[in-house]
Design an enzyme around this catalytic site. Structure first.
Site, PDB file in Angstrom:
ATOM      1  N   ASP A  65       0.835  -1.202   0.000  1.00 35.97           N
ATOM      2  CA  ASP A  65       0.000   0.000   0.000  1.00 35.97           C
ATOM      3  C   ASP A  65       0.869   1.251   0.000  1.00 35.97           C
ATOM      4  O   ASP A  65       0.606   2.220  -0.729  1.00 35.97           O
ATOM      5  CB  ASP A  65      -0.911  -0.018   1.222  1.00 35.97           C
ATOM      6  CG  ASP A  65      -1.730   1.253   1.367  1.00 35.97           C
ATOM      7  OD1 ASP A  65      -2.569   1.525   0.493  1.00 35.97           O
ATOM      8  OD2 ASP A  65      -1.520   1.984   2.346  1.00 35.97           O
ATOM      9  N   GLU A 137      -2.103  -5.431  -3.320  1.00 33.73           N
ATOM     10  CA  GLU A 137      -1.113  -4.719  -2.502  1.00 33.73           C
ATOM     11  C   GLU A 137      -0.050  -5.671  -1.970  1.00 33.73           C
ATOM     12  O   GLU A 137       1.135  -5.318  -1.913  1.00 33.73           O
ATOM     13  CB  GLU A 137      -1.823  -4.005  -1.355  1.00 33.73           C
ATOM     14  CG  GLU A 137      -2.694  -2.846  -1.814  1.00 33.73           C
ATOM     15  CD  GLU A 137      -3.488  -2.211  -0.705  1.00 33.73           C
ATOM     16  OE1 GLU A 137      -4.033  -1.113  -0.918  1.00 33.73           O
ATOM     17  OE2 GLU A 137      -3.584  -2.804   0.391  1.00 33.73           O
TER      18      GLU A 137
END
Length: 257
Positions: A65, A137
């Protein structure tokens, strides 16, 4: 009759991972990932918890992320020099949102490879926006761990390139109910309605929402609250309306109404 020995957690993990051919996924990613790293990135907590609390991909999600956000922010800064901070901030939010990451996951067919527990498999976990986004992610996190920032950034810019090129500050990816409403208006179809239910203990409810057109379910979503579930249902409905057969069926039902 000999009773079949139950696999240990590690044995179950290796068996599930080895049952899939990951070469097509790695080709779409355009980068090599070690077997150990890829296995961890694809291990959802539901699979890990069902097999003796194995390591899962949540720590890699955290890392991916951060790498994703910095890569997209840097590219937007360079690509849109006349846009103020307020606009490129909204652009970034739309691109790296759950829906943006899930779109990319579907482009590379990531859902086929996620290792899920029986409960998630039974409820369509391979196509849930939240699981697809989190796994995207995690994949980016392991690429960063194994190859460094520059390689991870190049993968991100290739996978998210179209979204960056067509970025908007309106944040449409964050409000799929509005997107669906506009789509239906353009098709001259009635507005969608939503029905939701919840299951589980009071402190850990799971909501399931359905987007309906003329009583037909065209999208289903789940989430930790009703709003998230309805947004995912609306997103799924938008994708369903890309199918001419679905549009024709809904149009026919509207004519019969």
């Amino acid at each position: 009759m000999t009773r079949r020995r139950r696999l240990s957690g590690q044995e179950a993990l290796h068996a599930a991972f080895s049952a899939m051919n990951h070469a097509p996924l790695l080709e779409r990613l355009g980068v090599h990932i070690s077997e150990e790293g890829l296995r961890l990135a694809l291990t959802h907590r539901s699979f890990a918890n069902e097999n003796g609390s194995l390591p899962n991909n949540e720590r890699l999600e955290f890392l991916g992320d951060a790498v994703l956000g910095l890569s997209v922010a840097t590219q937007l800064y360079a690509q849109y020099p006349s846009s103020p901070e307020s606009e490129i901030s909204k652009m970034r939010a739309g691109i790296v949102s759950r829906y943006g990451c899930a779109d990319v996951a579907r482009d590379i067919r990531l859902g086929e490879y996620v290792l899920l527990g029986k409960g998630e498999l039974a409820t369509g976990g391979r196509n849930k926006d939240s699981i697809l986004a989190d796994t995207t992610e995690a994949i980016l996190g392991i690429i960063y761990r194994e190859h460094g920032f520059e390689v991870a950034r190049d993968v991100i810019l290739r996978l998210f390139g179209h979204k960056i090129d067509t970025a908007t500050s309106k944040g449409r990816h964050e409000d799929w109910k509005t997107v669906l409403q506009e789509r239906l208006a353009g098709l001259k179809l009635p507005m969608a309605s939503y029905e939701s239910t919840s299951t589980g203990p009071e402190h850990d409810l799971l909501f399931t929402a359905q987007a309906l057109l003329n009583g037909r379910v065209v999208g289903t979503g789940t989430g930790q609250n009703k709003k998230i579930a309805e947004q995912e249902a609306a997103h799924r409905a938008c994708l369903a309306l890309s199918d001419p057969q679905v549009r024709a069926a809904v149009s026919a039902e509207s004519g019969d109404a």
